[in-house]
Design a protein around this motif. Sequence first.
Motif, PDB file in Angstrom:
ATOM      1  N   ARG A  91       0.802  -1.228   0.044  1.00  0.00           N
ATOM      2  CA  ARG A  91      -0.181  -0.110  -0.038  1.00  0.00           C
ATOM      3  C   ARG A  91       1.000   1.082   0.044  1.00  0.00           C
ATOM      4  O   ARG A  91       2.154   1.160   0.378  1.00  0.00           O
ATOM      5  CB  ARG A  91      -0.834  -0.111   1.219  1.00  0.00           C
ATOM      6  CG  ARG A  91      -1.956  -1.040   1.234  1.00  0.00           C
ATOM      7  CD  ARG A  91      -2.618  -1.132   2.556  1.00  0.00           C
ATOM      8  NE  ARG A  91      -3.457  -2.407   2.876  1.00  0.00           N
ATOM      9  CZ  ARG A  91      -2.978  -3.511   3.065  1.00  0.00           C
ATOM     10  NH1 ARG A  91      -1.739  -3.662   3.552  1.00  0.00           N
ATOM     11  NH2 ARG A  91      -4.015  -4.511   3.005  1.00  0.00           N
ATOM     12  N   GLY A  92       0.456   2.435  -0.305  1.00  0.00           N
ATOM     13  CA  GLY A  92       1.103   3.755  -0.336  1.00  0.00           C
ATOM     14  C   GLY A  92       1.502   3.870   1.039  1.00  0.00           C
ATOM     15  O   GLY A  92       2.750   4.551   1.060  1.00  0.00           O
ATOM     16  N   ASN A  93       0.816   3.709   1.814  1.00  0.00           N
ATOM     17  CA  ASN A  93       1.358   3.775   3.392  1.00  0.00           C
ATOM     18  C   ASN A  93       1.512   2.351   3.982  1.00  0.00           C
ATOM     19  O   ASN A  93       0.502   2.114   4.445  1.00  0.00           O
ATOM     20  CB  ASN A  93       0.235   4.785   4.261  1.00  0.00           C
ATOM     21  CG  ASN A  93       0.878   5.176   5.531  1.00  0.00           C
ATOM     22  OD1 ASN A  93       2.080   4.793   5.924  1.00  0.00           O
ATOM     23  ND2 ASN A  93       0.045   5.611   6.118  1.00  0.00           N
ATOM     24  N   PRO A  94       2.717   1.857   3.566  1.00  0.00           N
ATOM     25  CA  PRO A  94       2.797   0.389   4.139  1.00  0.00           C
ATOM     26  C   PRO A  94       2.232   0.065   5.862  1.00  0.00           C
ATOM     27  O   PRO A  94       2.591   0.894   6.679  1.00  0.00           O
ATOM     28  CB  PRO A  94       4.282   0.110   3.952  1.00  0.00           C
ATOM     29  CG  PRO A  94       4.636   1.215   3.057  1.00  0.00           C
ATOM     30  CD  PRO A  94       3.963   2.330   3.388  1.00  0.00           C
ATOM     31  N   THR A  95       1.767  -1.103   5.948  1.00  0.00           N
ATOM     32  CA  THR A  95       1.149  -1.645   7.181  1.00  0.00           C
ATOM     33  C   THR A  95       2.266  -2.946   7.355  1.00  0.00           C
ATOM     34  O   THR A  95       3.018  -3.169   6.902  1.00  0.00           O
ATOM     35  CB  THR A  95      -0.308  -2.169   7.074  1.00  0.00           C
ATOM     36  OG1 THR A  95      -0.188  -3.415   6.174  1.00  0.00           O
ATOM     37  CG2 THR A  95      -1.217  -1.279   6.277  1.00  0.00           C
ATOM     38  N   GLU A  96       1.913  -3.149   8.607  1.00  0.00           N
ATOM     39  CA  GLU A  96       2.737  -4.336   9.245  1.00  0.00           C
ATOM     40  C   GLU A  96       2.202  -5.494   8.271  1.00  0.00           C
ATOM     41  O   GLU A  96       3.035  -6.428   7.997  1.00  0.00           O
ATOM     42  CB  GLU A  96       2.224  -4.920  10.475  1.00  0.00           C
ATOM     43  CG  GLU A  96       2.999  -5.715  11.161  1.00  0.00           C
ATOM     44  CD  GLU A  96       2.714  -6.011  12.841  1.00  0.00           C
ATOM     45  OE1 GLU A  96       2.860  -7.354  13.183  1.00  0.00           O
ATOM     46  OE2 GLU A  96       2.004  -5.173  13.392  1.00  0.00           O
ATOM     47  N   ALA A  97       1.092  -5.619   7.916  1.00  0.00           N
ATOM     48  CA  ALA A  97       0.867  -6.910   6.791  1.00  0.00           C
ATOM     49  C   ALA A  97       1.595  -6.776   5.602  1.00  0.00           C
ATOM     50  O   ALA A  97       1.842  -7.745   5.089  1.00  0.00           O
ATOM     51  CB  ALA A  97      -0.709  -6.765   6.622  1.00  0.00           C
ATOM     52  N   ASP A  98       2.032  -5.490   4.949  1.00  0.00           N
ATOM     53  CA  ASP A  98       2.775  -5.380   4.056  1.00  0.00           C
ATOM     54  C   ASP A  98       4.091  -5.832   4.182  1.00  0.00           C
ATOM     55  O   ASP A  98       4.634  -6.463   3.419  1.00  0.00           O
ATOM     56  CB  ASP A  98       2.776  -3.979   3.599  1.00  0.00           C
ATOM     57  CG  ASP A  98       1.297  -3.301   2.893  1.00  0.00           C
ATOM     58  OD1 ASP A  98       0.635  -4.090   2.391  1.00  0.00           O
ATOM     59  OD2 ASP A  98       1.116  -2.164   3.121  1.00  0.00           O
ATOM     60  N   VAL A  99       4.748  -5.508   5.250  1.00  0.00           N
ATOM     61  CA  VAL A  99       5.958  -5.728   5.685  1.00  0.00           C
ATOM     62  C   VAL A  99       5.958  -7.432   5.786  1.00  0.00           C
ATOM     63  O   VAL A  99       6.952  -7.997   5.317  1.00  0.00           O
ATOM     64  CB  VAL A  99       6.456  -5.152   7.129  1.00  0.00           C
ATOM     65  CG1 VAL A  99       7.999  -5.817   7.412  1.00  0.00           C
ATOM     66  CG2 VAL A  99       6.509  -3.620   6.889  1.00  0.00           C
ATOM     67  N   ASP A 100       4.859  -7.988   6.674  1.00  0.00           N
ATOM     68  CA  ASP A 100       4.907  -9.575   6.578  1.00  0.00           C
ATOM     69  C   ASP A 100       4.895 -10.155   5.274  1.00  0.00           C
ATOM     70  O   ASP A 100       5.473 -11.177   5.192  1.00  0.00           O
ATOM     71  CB  ASP A 100       3.873  -9.896   7.454  1.00  0.00           C
ATOM     72  CG  ASP A 100       4.035  -9.519   9.130  1.00  0.00           C
ATOM     73  OD1 ASP A 100       4.894  -9.230   9.528  1.00  0.00           O
ATOM     74  OD2 ASP A 100       2.947  -9.251   9.655  1.00  0.00           O
ATOM     75  N   GLY A 101       4.190  -9.551   4.415  1.00  0.00           N
ATOM     76  CA  GLY A 101       3.890 -10.237   2.923  1.00  0.00           C
ATOM     77  C   GLY A 101       5.160 -10.157   2.337  1.00  0.00           C
ATOM     78  O   GLY A 101       5.678 -11.069   1.716  1.00  0.00           O
ATOM     79  N   GLY A 102       6.076  -9.043   2.495  1.00  0.00           N
ATOM     80  CA  GLY A 102       7.334  -8.919   1.707  1.00  0.00           C
ATOM     81  C   GLY A 102       8.399  -9.788   2.473  1.00  0.00           C
ATOM     82  O   GLY A 102       9.012 -10.356   1.532  1.00  0.00           O
ATOM     83  N   VAL A 103       8.331 -10.124   3.558  1.00  0.00           N
ATOM     84  CA  VAL A 103       9.263 -11.182   4.118  1.00  0.00           C
ATOM     85  C   VAL A 103       8.854 -12.508   3.660  1.00  0.00           C
ATOM     86  O   VAL A 103       9.642 -13.197   3.350  1.00  0.00           O
ATOM     87  CB  VAL A 103       9.218 -10.884   5.783  1.00  0.00           C
ATOM     88  CG1 VAL A 103       9.755 -12.191   6.329  1.00  0.00           C
ATOM     89  CG2 VAL A 103       9.603  -9.630   6.383  1.00  0.00           C
ATOM     90  N   SER A 104       7.517 -12.845   3.570  1.00  0.00           N
ATOM     91  CA  SER A 104       7.311 -14.158   3.332  1.00  0.00           C
ATOM     92  C   SER A 104       7.663 -14.529   1.796  1.00  0.00           C
ATOM     93  O   SER A 104       8.036 -15.396   1.345  1.00  0.00           O
ATOM     94  CB  SER A 104       5.572 -14.230   3.368  1.00  0.00           C
ATOM     95  OG  SER A 104       5.367 -14.172   4.735  1.00  0.00           O
TER      96      SER A 104
END
Length: 110
Positions: A91-104
């Motif tokens: 998302r334009g303002n990354p969330t914790e879920a975005d970070v978790d998705g990137g790590v995954s």
Amino acid sequence: MLQALARRARASASRRGLRHAACETPQPVGWNYPTSIRFGPGRIAEIGVACSELGITRPLLVTDPGILNAGTIVADAVECLGGCPVYGTVRGNPTEADVDGGVSAFIAND
């Protein structure tokens, strides 16, 4: 502690004949580390060199859906990197879920 530092800064500035608002009252300070930005036509071709300079051997291209679907920039970058996984739902303002998705995504392609 901050007050003592401010007093020392004011004294040092005064000895040198300087007067600056930042020396008058301690203010919160934010630090940003220098980041190399390459911008302009044709610069995508340098992405492999940029990764090499940073010691990146297994890049994960991270972007948002807008860039992912805007022309060929992501496909061009992947090609210039000789192929790499893409995580394109940030998302334009990354969330914790975005970070978790990137790590995954990174782990899944390790």
